[in-house]
Design a protein around this motif. Sequence first.
Motif, PDB file in Angstrom:
ATOM      1  N   ASP A  52      -4.269   8.121  -3.048  1.00 50.90           N
ATOM      2  CA  ASP A  52      -4.459   7.546  -1.728  1.00 50.90           C
ATOM      3  C   ASP A  52      -5.945   7.294  -1.580  1.00 50.90           C
ATOM      4  OD1 ASP A  52      -3.622   6.639   0.673  1.00 50.90           O
ATOM      5  OD2 ASP A  52      -3.857   8.578   1.682  1.00 50.90           O
ATOM      6  N   SER A  53      -6.310   6.144  -1.021  1.00 49.56           N
ATOM      7  CA  SER A  53      -7.746   5.925  -0.857  1.00 49.56           C
ATOM      8  C   SER A  53      -8.138   6.247   0.576  1.00 49.56           C
ATOM      9  CB  SER A  53      -8.117   4.502  -1.248  1.00 49.56           C
ATOM     10  OG  SER A  53      -7.849   3.635  -0.200  1.00 49.56           O
ATOM     11  N   ASP A  54      -9.248   6.980   0.700  1.00 47.13           N
ATOM     12  CA  ASP A  54      -9.790   7.354   2.003  1.00 47.13           C
ATOM     13  C   ASP A  54     -11.131   6.681   2.146  1.00 47.13           C
ATOM     14  OD1 ASP A  54      -7.898   8.856   3.176  1.00 47.13           O
ATOM     15  OD2 ASP A  54      -8.540  10.753   2.285  1.00 47.13           O
TER      16      ASP A  54
ATOM     17  N   GLN B 210     -16.252   5.886   0.228  1.00 42.54           N
ATOM     18  CA  GLN B 210     -14.874   5.537  -0.068  1.00 42.54           C
ATOM     19  C   GLN B 210     -14.477   6.314  -1.309  1.00 42.54           C
ATOM     20  OE1 GLN B 210     -14.204   1.365  -0.729  1.00 42.54           O
ATOM     21  NE2 GLN B 210     -12.004   1.582  -0.450  1.00 42.54           N
TER      22      GLN B 210
ATOM     23  N   LYS C 149      -2.317  12.644  -3.655  1.00 38.87           N
ATOM     24  CA  LYS C 149      -1.536  13.248  -2.574  1.00 38.87           C
ATOM     25  C   LYS C 149      -0.126  13.524  -3.066  1.00 38.87           C
ATOM     26  CE  LYS C 149      -3.701  11.897   1.740  1.00 38.87           C
ATOM     27  NZ  LYS C 149      -3.672  10.965   2.861  1.00 38.87           N
TER      28      LYS C 149
END
Lengths: 327, 243
Positions: free
Chosen positions: A57-59, A116, A121
């Motif tokens: 998942d990219s945050d 970024q 997850k």
Amino acid sequence: METVKDLVHNPRFRSTLSWIALALILIGLVAGTFHTTKKVEYIWRWEQIPRYVLFKDSDLIEAQEDATVIALDRDGSDTVIVAANFLDEEQYYTVPSNLVTVSVGDEIRSGQVLAQWERWKAGLLLKGLILTLEISVLAIILGIIIGLFTGLARLSGSPAPKWLAIGYIELIRGTPLLVQIYIFYFFVGQVFKLSNFMAGVLALSVFAGAYVAEIIRAGIQSIHRGQSEAARSLGMNYYLSMRYIILPQAFKRILPPLAGQFISLIKDSSLVGVIALVELTRAGREIGTSTFNYFEVFFTVAALYLILTFSLSMIVQFMERRFAVSD
Amino acid sequence: MIDVRNVYKTFYSRHRVEALVDVTMQVDKGEVVTIIGPSGSGKSTLLRCLNHLETIDRGEIFIDGIPLTDSRTNINAVRAEVGMVFQSFNLFPHMTVLGNVTIAPIKVRRRSRDQSEGIAMQLLEKVGIPEKANSFPSQLSGGQQQRVAIARALAMQPKIMLFDEPTSALDPEMIGEVLDVMKTLAREGMTMCCVTHEMGFAREVCDRVVFMDEGRIIEVGTPERMFDSPDHDRTRAFLAQII
């Protein structure tokens, strides 16, 4: 003629033949499955499955408004970027330290990406597996406690504990687990304000407890009467003789049936999906309804259950070997 | 020390069995009494009643003045003072020899582990197998197991020792080593009550011999009188069979 007869009766030849037969049967099974799915024109999409176990998942963290960085505070592995806007109102952005790209005095613009990063997850299947594990472990622990006391009560000489134990065991063994789960969810859960997690765990514990009680009773009865007589003749009371003499010996003997019971319990935990607990089976069903990849999903679900049950039986085998020292 | 008064006990298994009928006997402090008799004569039942492993139907039993039949009596406290040695040893198979001998002093007498192990080693020395302290019972011969069982009972420092056919399950060559330990105990002044078929032991160290048959005490006497000139025909018949 003689040599053929010799060959047929040669144990090594027979064993080789048996191995070949085993290999043929396994190849046949795989080929059969393959052929069947061809016939129903199912398109396998195994590549869909891994993301339901783990996915990246990219945050990212964006600046909220134009401001000036006035400080960088390290807080463990994170860094807090402190920025002040033109009214000197401070804002705080927490980002991983190694990704900090700004320094004190830099101007930042609203919407600017401060950091970024991607991270793993747990997908729905892994979450389901963890929930199944949590429910099973709690139910096993509670089941042992309930089973121990019920088993002892069942062996008691006085009528109240004995008949309560018999009643409980017969009630639980004579009704379906699914119905018990509904009763725990709708009735007991309502009365005692239980979460559906607690209702599920309790239903499974009470169910397992009845079976564990019978296993423990049989285990205690299998210990020779002389053991408790020797303990009592040394002045030990009921508690001491149970705790130090009878139960340790009984426990060693009941490990195999107990392990079987707990493997059943792990599998039975799939039923608590009906009270909105997204455990492994329910997770599989939810993925199935959204992707229609039922084949892959449930093969995966089965494999994950197998990992749990196989680990448990390995642990028990290890314990059995440890306890065998004194035999 | 032991006072048995008019004790009756009946078993109801398949048939009604009168195990003890009006049994009365006393054992004084330091006395060694052997109970003999044919199998089924109630001698083991009598011994088991003395530490309440069997309950009695009627009568009274006093151990060191404490009535076993009184419901207010703490049976566990009485049992701690009465050591018992069983025919089938009944060692705890999941514990080492040292564990077997120390478990009761530590848990019942609440002695420290160090002190209990010290006493245990002295007792194992006394019964002649200190080198087996860390073995498990299954690694010992029958004679060694029975000697451990005696040490286990002695570790509670009991006032009375009960022996229930302690040599009956042993191979003949191991009987001697167990009897030697019992003889030593008898000479040290332990109050002992033994059910046994070892007439040599009875003759050598016993103060009195009790002959039982069909739940009744038929006669009591010194070993010399009982073995050489018994009063009763039944005693004579029994002794003729086993000697």
